[in-house]
Scaffold this active site. Structure first.
Site, PDB file in Angstrom:
ATOM      1  N   HIS A 116      -2.161  34.603  37.580  1.00 33.71           N
ATOM      2  CA  HIS A 116      -3.407  33.890  37.882  1.00 33.71           C
ATOM      3  C   HIS A 116      -3.549  33.675  39.385  1.00 33.71           C
ATOM      4  O   HIS A 116      -2.599  33.291  40.054  1.00 33.71           O
ATOM      5  CB  HIS A 116      -3.372  32.539  37.158  1.00 33.71           C
ATOM      6  CG  HIS A 116      -4.651  31.777  37.214  1.00 33.71           C
ATOM      7  ND1 HIS A 116      -4.823  30.676  38.024  1.00 33.71           N
ATOM      8  CD2 HIS A 116      -5.818  31.951  36.558  1.00 33.71           C
ATOM      9  CE1 HIS A 116      -6.047  30.193  37.859  1.00 33.71           C
ATOM     10  NE2 HIS A 116      -6.673  30.950  36.975  1.00 33.71           N
ATOM     11  N   GLY A 306     -22.512  27.145  48.208  1.00 40.30           N
ATOM     12  CA  GLY A 306     -21.374  26.811  49.051  1.00 40.30           C
ATOM     13  C   GLY A 306     -21.590  25.584  49.903  1.00 40.30           C
ATOM     14  O   GLY A 306     -20.629  25.029  50.449  1.00 40.30           O
TER      15      GLY A 306
END
Length: 349
Positions: A116, A306
């Protein structure tokens, strides 16, 4: 509990090294985790440390990986991760992609056999800070029902994008192809909170608000999200020759084995397509125009992708990063892990 960015990095690094990672690897992983918490993406921050530590300690992440990068063409390559820390592999693979795009205009770098890798926004911003555009995507283990189905087949299969501007702003989004990422459910569980009834279904296939009753997640926008998660699985899985869909390894079932996941970076150098200064100025103008647009009722202003993460980071710089007391207690403890994850199902149950 509030901690400084530097303190959180130090605590995570120390715990990962105690679990068995080399110092450089621990620093790479810690940097990505702190990036997530610093932006308010707590589902991919310190909440993940104990899981990583248990997998590392039990041999499911290679602590002395032998990485190999094979350049398969002028603008393509494969990074073989040896089931090392995905965060570190994705970092090095993005460095290779940036270097190729600087020379040849575009680059596509696949990663095979990794663990991951955390928040993908971290890696695409590496390219944006070099005045390039980037897309990154990765597969995950099945926990999402296909549109019209009742049992999980694909993973949350996230995709991220980042683009530079003519100033310090970056456009960055990092999204699961589900209504919400599993990490968001995990974060809700850690805080004993409910979830919206649009995120997931229970064992009977009905929407649930109980974060502990989740049987499967739902694709974003129904068939559209279903199509996107299939695309991500093909590009970051089948294209790289790693297991696909329902065959992707479980995050929790056996922490003694590597996960053999796939991921893909795409980097574009705008100077090969247009005037780079004019391009960045146009993007800055776009953001300025968006900020000037009238906000709908119930909204104070329009944010570009963002921006809210950047604002949260600025606030955390002043007041400290918020993590739960339980996570902090674990990080400062002498324990590596508490055997919470091995042998669990896709939802750590």
């Amino acid at each position: 509990m509030k901690v400084t960015k530097a303190e959180l990095f130090k605590l995570i690094k120390k715990k990962l090294m105690k679990a068995g990672l080399q110092e450089t690897s621990a620093e790479r992983v810690s940097d990505v985790l702190v990036f997530a918490d610093h932006r308010g993406i707590h589902s991919h921050g310190a909440v993940r440390v104990e899981y990583y530590a248990e997998r590392i300690a039990k041999g499911g992440i290679t602590v002395h990986p032998e990485y190999q990068f094979e350049k398969t063409g002028p603008s393509s390559g494969i990074y073989f991760g040896d089931n090392g820390p995905g965060h570190e592999v994705a970092y090095y693979a993005m460095e290779e992609a940036i270097a190729m795009a600087e020379k040849n205009g575009v680059a596509i770098v696949g990663m095979k056999n990794i663990s991951h890798s955390g928040a993908l926004g971290y890696f695409v911003e590496m390219a944006a800070k070099k005045d390039m555009l980037a897309i990154s995507m990765c597969q995950s283990d099945p926990m999402v029902v296909p549109f019209g189905g009742t049992e999980p087949y694909f993973g949350t299969n996230p995709i991220a994008f980042s683009c530079p501007t003519n100033d310090e702003r970056l456009i960055t989004f990092d999204m699961a192809t589900t209504v919400q990422a599993w990490g968001k459910v995990l974060d809700a569980r850690s805080k004993n909170k409910d979830i919206p009834n649009t995120w997931a279904v229970d064992a009977s296939g009905q929407p649930t608000t109980n974060s502990r009753d989740v049987h499967a997640l739902l694709p974003i926008a129904g068939p559209k999200g279903y199509g996107l998660m299939m695309m991500v699985d093909i590009l970051s899985g089948s294209l790289l020759g790693v297991p696909h869909g329902i065959h992707v390894s479980s995050m929790y079932q056996d922490l003694t084995k590597g996960r053999d996941l796939g991921q893909l970076h795409i980097v574009i150098n705008p100077s090969f397509f247009t005037d780079p200064k004019a391009f960045k100025q146009q993007i800055s103008t776009m953001l300025d125009e968006l900020k000037q647009q009238p906000a709908a009722k119930g909204y104070d202003e329009i944010f570009y992708p963002g921006e809210r993460g950047k604002l949260r980071a600025q606030n955390y710089d002043k007041e400290g990063i918020e993590i739960t007391d339980e996570i902090y207690a674990y990080l400062v403890s002498d324990d590596i892990h508490y055997d919470r994850y091995h042998g669990k199902n896709r939802f750590a149950e």
